[in-house]
Design an enzyme around this catalytic site. Structure first.
Site, mmCIF file in Angstrom:
data_model
loop_
_atom_site.group_PDB
_atom_site.id
_atom_site.type_symbol
_atom_site.label_atom_id
_atom_site.label_comp_id
_atom_site.label_asym_id
_atom_site.label_seq_id
_atom_site.Cartn_x
_atom_site.Cartn_y
_atom_site.Cartn_z
ATOM 1 C CG HIS A 82 -2.014 1.004 1.128
ATOM 2 N ND1 HIS A 82 -3.227 0.720 0.542
ATOM 3 C CD2 HIS A 82 -2.080 2.307 1.512
ATOM 4 C CE1 HIS A 82 -3.996 1.798 0.582
ATOM 5 N NE2 HIS A 82 -3.322 2.778 1.158
ATOM 6 C CG ASP A 161 -11.015 4.586 5.563
ATOM 7 O OD1 ASP A 161 -10.485 5.583 6.089
ATOM 8 O OD2 ASP A 161 -10.795 4.258 4.382
ATOM 9 N NE ARG A 168 -8.600 11.881 7.224
ATOM 10 C CZ ARG A 168 -7.847 10.967 6.599
ATOM 11 N NH1 ARG A 168 -8.338 9.791 6.267
ATOM 12 N NH2 ARG A 168 -6.584 11.216 6.333
ATOM 13 C CB SER A 183 -7.480 6.313 6.753
ATOM 14 O OG SER A 183 -7.840 6.082 5.427
ATOM 15 C CE LYS A 187 -8.169 2.389 2.914
ATOM 16 N NZ LYS A 187 -8.389 3.806 2.954
HETATM 17 N N1 URA Z 1 -4.695 6.703 1.828
HETATM 18 C C1 URA Z 1 -5.718 6.283 2.614
HETATM 19 O O1 URA Z 1 -6.285 5.206 2.418
HETATM 20 N N2 URA Z 1 -6.078 7.079 3.633
HETATM 21 C C2 URA Z 1 -5.499 8.252 3.910
HETATM 22 O O2 URA Z 1 -5.874 8.911 4.857
HETATM 23 C C3 URA Z 1 -4.441 8.694 3.076
HETATM 24 C C4 URA Z 1 -4.041 7.876 2.032
#
Ligand code: URA
Length: 433
Positions: A82, A161, A168, A183, A187
């Site tokens: 990620h 999220d 946000r 966040s 996930k």
């Molecule tokens: N990627 C995400 O999934 N969340 C964030 O807050 C920033 C980047």
């Protein structure tokens, strides 16, 4: 409990308890707490921060706000990768087929563009027919049979999220360390992978602009992932320049294919090989040097490209576009951006490059906006390059005529040209285990 008291406590610098955090996440997900109170709390968190205990509790509450996947029927080690978000960052399209072709299973959940950054799901949807919304059983079947599948965030997975992310995005609270950590990791932990490698971006094109902040972000994500029993590693990588030359969805897919064909830009290839090597190493395929050799080998012998084409086909996409990328359509209009003076490009404001691409139609200004997959920026010169006044430094692409002037101005204002050459930083700046 009252949301008012929780907001006030955080506003005044207090530490929230695990019970308070769980309560507001559950209430928000259930629709019992309104957006305006959660927005106020996000702003209080933005200013007052959260300690590691609070951030861990927030991450686990986000993870537990919906279903948790069970991948135990996928055979072999499952890995995920990620990125915290960057400009021109198409590494997932290259790294995941490399490692899948070398025998680790990739069951990956990706996101869409956020703010000025692009998202893997938007890029994959530039491939005709490609389905990013597979039922969980089909997703697992493809991972088992092909070795890799990439889907978007499932409606039922970490729904807190999804709500917080959208809130946000419109309340200037994206770039908060505890909110980013919870966040991303909320996930990731709702999915059932064994190993997670994080690409934590740092610099002008990322959400964390300094290396210290990015390191802290990396350390916290790694610590929380380990607390949840995952094998974790984070690479802190340079985002003071766009990655590769292409910014924009189909332009980036084509560049990713070129990289899998062994003819991609040097910076993109170097970072993809490094990330793939770290994933393979975490999955115990060998030491780092061996894993790097294996990753390069998968590009050279064509197996990584074949894996990408197989995934596209399994997810309903037209694999002939992967084997013949000239099939991707070009935008109706293009415009050349020329250097205003001679010298070296000593630095760029990478976020502005991402915004220029959005202005051309490559991203969304509202949730409802439809993306122009052909839109974006193709860079002809990057940081460290010498240019003459009048040289083309970038080509802009769009299907509408209206965005070119604003995009060109953004790009020129964001490009610093000086007489002496700059010292260009290495791509991988740090590693957090
Ligand atoms: N990627 C995400 O999934 N969340 C964030 O807050 C920033 C980047």
């Amino acid at each position: 409990m009252r949301m008012y008291d929780i907001i006030q406590k955080k506003r005044d610098g207090g530490a929230l308890t695990e019970a308070e955090i769980k309560w507001f996440i559950e209430g928000y997900t259930a629709g019992d707490i309104p957006d305006y109170q959660v927005a106020a709390l996000c702003m209080a968190i933005y200013f007052q921060g959260m300690n590691l205990e609070e951030t861990t509790a927030l991450t686990f509450a986000v993870r537990d706000s919906g279903e948790r996947l069970n991948f135990s029927d996928i055979k072999g080690l499952r890995v995920d990768k990620h990125s915290t978000g960057g400009v021109g960052d198409k590494t997932s399209l290259v790294v995941t087929p490399i490692v899948a072709s070398l025998g680790v299973k990739v069951a990956k959940m990706s996101g869409r563009g956020l703010g000025h950054t692009g998202g893997t799901i938007d890029k994959l949807e530039a491939i005709p027919g490609f389905c990013t919304d597979l039922p969980v059983e089909k997703f697992k079947k493809i991972v088992n049979e092909v070795g890799i599948a990439i889907v978007g965030q499932n409606e039922k997975l970490a729904p807190a999220d999804k709500l917080l992310y959208a809130l946000r995005d419109v309340t200037a609270t994206v770039d908060s360390l505890p909110l980013i950590v919870s966040s991303i990791m909320g996930k990731k932990l709702a999915a059932d992978d064994d190993c997670i490698v994080l690409d934590v971006k740092t610099g002008s094109g990322s959400f964390m602009k300094t290396q210290e902040k990015s390191r802290e972000l990396a350390e916290w994500m790694v610590a929380i992932g380990k607390r949840a029993g995952k094998r974790m590693r984070a690479l802190i990588t340079d985002m003071d320049r766009p990655l590769g030359n292409a910014i924009g969805n189909s332009l980036e897919v084509v560049e990713a294919i070129e990289t899998l064909q062994g003819k991609g830009p040097a910076d993109l290839t170097e970072l993809c090989v490094a990330l793939a090597a770290h994933i393979l190493n975490l999955a115990e395929k060998g030491d780092l040097a061996q894993c790097e050799k294996m990753a390069r080998g998968a590009i050279e012998d064509g197996s990584a490209l074949k894996m990408f084409a197989d995934m596209v086909s399994a997810q309903g996409g037209d694999e002939s576009w992967i084997l013949s990328p000239e099939k991707f359509p070009k935008a109706a209009y293009s415009h050349e951006v020329k250097a205003q003076k001679s010298g070296y490009i000593v630095g760029v404001d990478t976020e502005s490059y991402g915004v220029a691409s959005l202005l051309l139609g490559a991203g969304r200004n509202t949730k409802e906006d439809v993306i122009d997959f052909t839109a974006g920026v193709y860079l002809q010169a990057k940081t460290g390059d010498r240019v003459q006044k009048g040289d083309v430094i970038a080509v802009l692409y769009s299907n509408k005529k209206t965005g070119f002037t604003a995009a060109e101005q953004r790009l020129l204002a964001a490009t610093r040209i000086e007489k002496t050459p700059p010292k260009v930083a290495p791509l991988v700046l740090d590693i957090v285990e």
